[in-house]
Write a protein that holds these residues in place. Sequence first.
Motif, mmCIF file in Angstrom:
data_model
loop_
_atom_site.group_PDB
_atom_site.id
_atom_site.type_symbol
_atom_site.label_atom_id
_atom_site.label_comp_id
_atom_site.label_asym_id
_atom_site.label_seq_id
_atom_site.Cartn_x
_atom_site.Cartn_y
_atom_site.Cartn_z
ATOM 1 N N ALA A 34 0.845 -1.206 0.000
ATOM 2 C CA ALA A 34 0.000 0.000 0.000
ATOM 3 C C ALA A 34 0.879 1.255 0.000
ATOM 4 O O ALA A 34 0.583 2.231 -0.707
ATOM 5 C CB ALA A 34 -0.904 -0.015 1.235
ATOM 6 N N SER A 35 1.964 1.209 0.773
ATOM 7 C CA SER A 35 2.794 2.410 0.918
ATOM 8 C C SER A 35 3.432 2.815 -0.417
ATOM 9 O O SER A 35 3.731 3.981 -0.641
ATOM 10 C CB SER A 35 3.877 2.191 1.978
ATOM 11 O OG SER A 35 4.861 1.283 1.499
ATOM 12 N N LYS A 36 3.604 1.854 -1.326
ATOM 13 C CA LYS A 36 4.175 2.203 -2.639
ATOM 14 C C LYS A 36 3.189 3.073 -3.424
ATOM 15 O O LYS A 36 3.579 3.982 -4.143
ATOM 16 C CB LYS A 36 4.496 0.939 -3.436
ATOM 17 C CG LYS A 36 5.535 0.064 -2.766
ATOM 18 C CD LYS A 36 5.751 -1.200 -3.570
ATOM 19 C CE LYS A 36 6.445 -2.250 -2.728
ATOM 20 N NZ LYS A 36 6.654 -3.500 -3.440
ATOM 21 N N TYR A 37 1.902 2.761 -3.289
ATOM 22 C CA TYR A 37 0.877 3.563 -3.978
ATOM 23 C C TYR A 37 0.744 4.945 -3.329
ATOM 24 O O TYR A 37 0.579 5.945 -4.012
ATOM 25 C CB TYR A 37 -0.470 2.824 -3.957
ATOM 26 C CG TYR A 37 -0.462 1.607 -4.843
ATOM 27 C CD1 TYR A 37 -0.823 1.719 -6.184
ATOM 28 C CD2 TYR A 37 -0.064 0.372 -4.357
ATOM 29 C CE1 TYR A 37 -0.789 0.606 -7.020
ATOM 30 C CE2 TYR A 37 -0.031 -0.743 -5.175
ATOM 31 C CZ TYR A 37 -0.394 -0.619 -6.502
ATOM 32 O OH TYR A 37 -0.354 -1.715 -7.321
ATOM 33 N N VAL A 38 0.820 4.964 -2.000
ATOM 34 C CA VAL A 38 0.759 6.248 -1.292
ATOM 35 C C VAL A 38 1.951 7.103 -1.721
ATOM 36 O O VAL A 38 1.815 8.285 -2.050
ATOM 37 C CB VAL A 38 0.786 6.025 0.247
ATOM 38 C CG1 VAL A 38 0.857 7.363 0.984
ATOM 39 C CG2 VAL A 38 -0.424 5.205 0.695
ATOM 40 N N ASN A 39 3.109 6.460 -1.748
ATOM 41 C CA ASN A 39 4.341 7.126 -2.150
ATOM 42 C C ASN A 39 4.209 7.708 -3.561
ATOM 43 O O ASN A 39 4.552 8.867 -3.819
ATOM 44 C CB ASN A 39 5.451 6.067 -2.112
ATOM 45 C CG ASN A 39 6.817 6.662 -2.254
ATOM 46 O OD1 ASN A 39 7.104 7.688 -1.658
ATOM 47 N ND2 ASN A 39 7.652 6.021 -3.042
ATOM 48 N N HIS A 40 3.654 6.891 -4.461
ATOM 49 C CA HIS A 40 3.487 7.323 -5.849
ATOM 50 C C HIS A 40 2.558 8.543 -5.924
ATOM 51 O O HIS A 40 2.866 9.537 -6.581
ATOM 52 C CB HIS A 40 2.916 6.171 -6.674
ATOM 53 C CG HIS A 40 2.614 6.543 -8.088
ATOM 54 N ND1 HIS A 40 3.590 6.607 -9.054
ATOM 55 C CD2 HIS A 40 1.454 6.891 -8.689
ATOM 56 C CE1 HIS A 40 3.040 6.983 -10.196
ATOM 57 N NE2 HIS A 40 1.740 7.164 -10.001
ATOM 58 N N ALA A 41 1.434 8.442 -5.228
ATOM 59 C CA ALA A 41 0.458 9.543 -5.262
ATOM 60 C C ALA A 41 1.097 10.823 -4.729
ATOM 61 O O ALA A 41 0.905 11.916 -5.281
ATOM 62 C CB ALA A 41 -0.757 9.170 -4.424
ATOM 63 N N MET A 42 1.889 10.677 -3.669
ATOM 64 C CA MET A 42 2.494 11.847 -3.044
ATOM 65 C C MET A 42 3.539 12.490 -3.948
ATOM 66 O O MET A 42 3.612 13.693 -4.084
ATOM 67 C CB MET A 42 3.157 11.395 -1.745
ATOM 68 C CG MET A 42 3.462 12.525 -0.842
ATOM 69 S SD MET A 42 3.907 11.959 0.789
ATOM 70 C CE MET A 42 3.400 10.304 0.846
ATOM 71 N N ARG A 43 4.347 11.624 -4.591
ATOM 72 C CA ARG A 43 5.467 12.163 -5.354
ATOM 73 C C ARG A 43 5.059 12.661 -6.742
ATOM 74 O O ARG A 43 5.727 13.510 -7.313
ATOM 75 C CB ARG A 43 6.584 11.128 -5.465
ATOM 76 C CG ARG A 43 7.171 10.871 -4.097
ATOM 77 C CD ARG A 43 8.409 10.040 -4.109
ATOM 78 N NE ARG A 43 8.673 9.537 -2.771
ATOM 79 C CZ ARG A 43 9.308 10.214 -1.823
ATOM 80 N NH1 ARG A 43 9.750 11.423 -2.064
ATOM 81 N NH2 ARG A 43 9.486 9.681 -0.638
ATOM 82 N N THR A 44 3.963 12.116 -7.280
ATOM 83 C CA THR A 44 3.559 12.536 -8.620
ATOM 84 C C THR A 44 2.397 13.513 -8.559
ATOM 85 O O THR A 44 1.999 14.068 -9.575
ATOM 86 C CB THR A 44 3.096 11.324 -9.447
ATOM 87 O OG1 THR A 44 1.996 10.728 -8.769
ATOM 88 C CG2 THR A 44 4.216 10.312 -9.622
ATOM 89 N N GLY A 45 1.825 13.688 -7.380
ATOM 90 C CA GLY A 45 0.638 14.536 -7.264
ATOM 91 C C GLY A 45 -0.541 13.903 -7.970
ATOM 92 O O GLY A 45 -1.504 14.572 -8.340
ATOM 93 N N ASP A 46 -0.469 12.563 -8.171
ATOM 94 C CA ASP A 46 -1.526 11.869 -8.918
ATOM 95 C C ASP A 46 -2.726 11.597 -8.027
ATOM 96 O O ASP A 46 -3.033 10.485 -7.655
ATOM 97 C CB ASP A 46 -0.968 10.547 -9.466
ATOM 98 C CG ASP A 46 -1.996 9.805 -10.303
ATOM 99 O OD1 ASP A 46 -3.030 10.427 -10.630
ATOM 100 O OD2 ASP A 46 -1.759 8.631 -10.619
ATOM 101 N N LEU A 47 -3.378 12.684 -7.672
ATOM 102 C CA LEU A 47 -4.562 12.542 -6.821
ATOM 103 C C LEU A 47 -5.825 12.602 -7.671
ATOM 104 O O LEU A 47 -6.927 12.511 -7.161
ATOM 105 C CB LEU A 47 -4.603 13.670 -5.783
ATOM 106 C CG LEU A 47 -3.359 13.769 -4.899
ATOM 107 C CD1 LEU A 47 -3.471 14.953 -3.977
ATOM 108 C CD2 LEU A 47 -3.189 12.497 -4.116
ATOM 109 N N GLY A 48 -5.658 12.753 -8.979
ATOM 110 C CA GLY A 48 -6.817 12.915 -9.841
ATOM 111 C C GLY A 48 -7.248 14.372 -9.777
ATOM 112 O O GLY A 48 -7.472 14.909 -8.701
ATOM 113 N N LEU A 49 -7.344 15.010 -10.922
ATOM 114 C CA LEU A 49 -7.810 16.397 -10.898
ATOM 115 C C LEU A 49 -9.315 16.374 -10.995
ATOM 116 O O LEU A 49 -9.918 15.348 -11.314
ATOM 117 C CB LEU A 49 -7.204 17.150 -12.090
ATOM 118 C CG LEU A 49 -5.672 17.164 -12.049
ATOM 119 C CD1 LEU A 49 -5.110 17.664 -13.366
ATOM 120 C CD2 LEU A 49 -5.204 18.042 -10.894
#
Length: 312
Positions: A34-49
């Motif tokens: 799970a933390s890899k996905y959290v990490n990805h979202a945080m670092r890419t700002g991929d929260l969905g616009l």
Amino acid sequence: MNIKKHVTRGLWNHLMKSGVEMGLASIIYEVGVASKYVNHAMRTGDLGLAGTSNLYGEDQLALDVLADEIIKDRLDHTGRVSRIISEEQSEIIIFDRQGRAGGYSVCYDPLDGSSLVDVNLAVGTIVAIYAGDNPLQSGRHQVGALYVVYGPRTTLVYGAGDGVHEFTLNSLGEYVLTRGYITVKGSGKIFCPGGVRRDYLPEHEKFVQQLEQDAYKLRYSGGFVPDINQILLKGGGLFMYPGTTSAKQGKLRLPFELNPMAYLMEAAGGAATDGRRPILDLDCYDLDQRSPVYIGSRDEVERAVKFFAGDI
Ligand code: F6P
């Protein structure tokens, strides 16, 4: 590169070689996933616009809410968790395990210190694990705990009965052992003092003055996970978030923040107290329960207890 060495130092391998029970191991491992996905979202700002979707196909979510969803789904996926409580939820969540017994309960803070993401400081995920169906127990009953630091490196630190170990996420997306059997020395040289000084209670103010006179260096990031990680990995020091005139029970939450960190700190040879009793011995009965905390090297923690008992 020695491929074999890297493969054998992976998180799952380590859990298996350490004899961690399969259900407990899968919970720790899946939080790592799970933390890899959290990490990805945080670092890419991929929260969905707005109008687009994020990793989970939903409209934009705040990062801490997204982290909560990701971790909840992975915990459910293990098939070994019966109850969870999350810092993001107001009540206990029950997973339907279709009559299968022998599960675990998990308390977690999906993204502690999330307001620090905006200013690019380190934040973390914190997890406490209990056997059985009751996630609200005294911390002494934990069977394992872990945290993830999302900093310049992404690291996962876990303990499950046989020491405390740090893994670092590599560029292949694997957690690889970087430090095994982490130990905290009897005393350290740094202190992390939470709370507003104007609101300190008089005894706490005196205690802080003593530490300053003894040349402890101030190290406070405003993130509980990186601050505790610093003490663990530098091998000593003291983190404090005291009760204050405006909040007698301090700020930090017992089930999600204090219990898991106290478990790991004790497992590494350190200690944690509320000023009188070990954090792990406090009754835990409420999701929103808070406690003052003094956590880190044994000597400093004992010194705090003696100080507040009037023995120093
Ligand atoms: O509980 C959230 C948190 O951000 C912790 O990570 C941190 O230790 C604490 O609050 C910081 O509080 P303050 O901003 O009062 O120093």
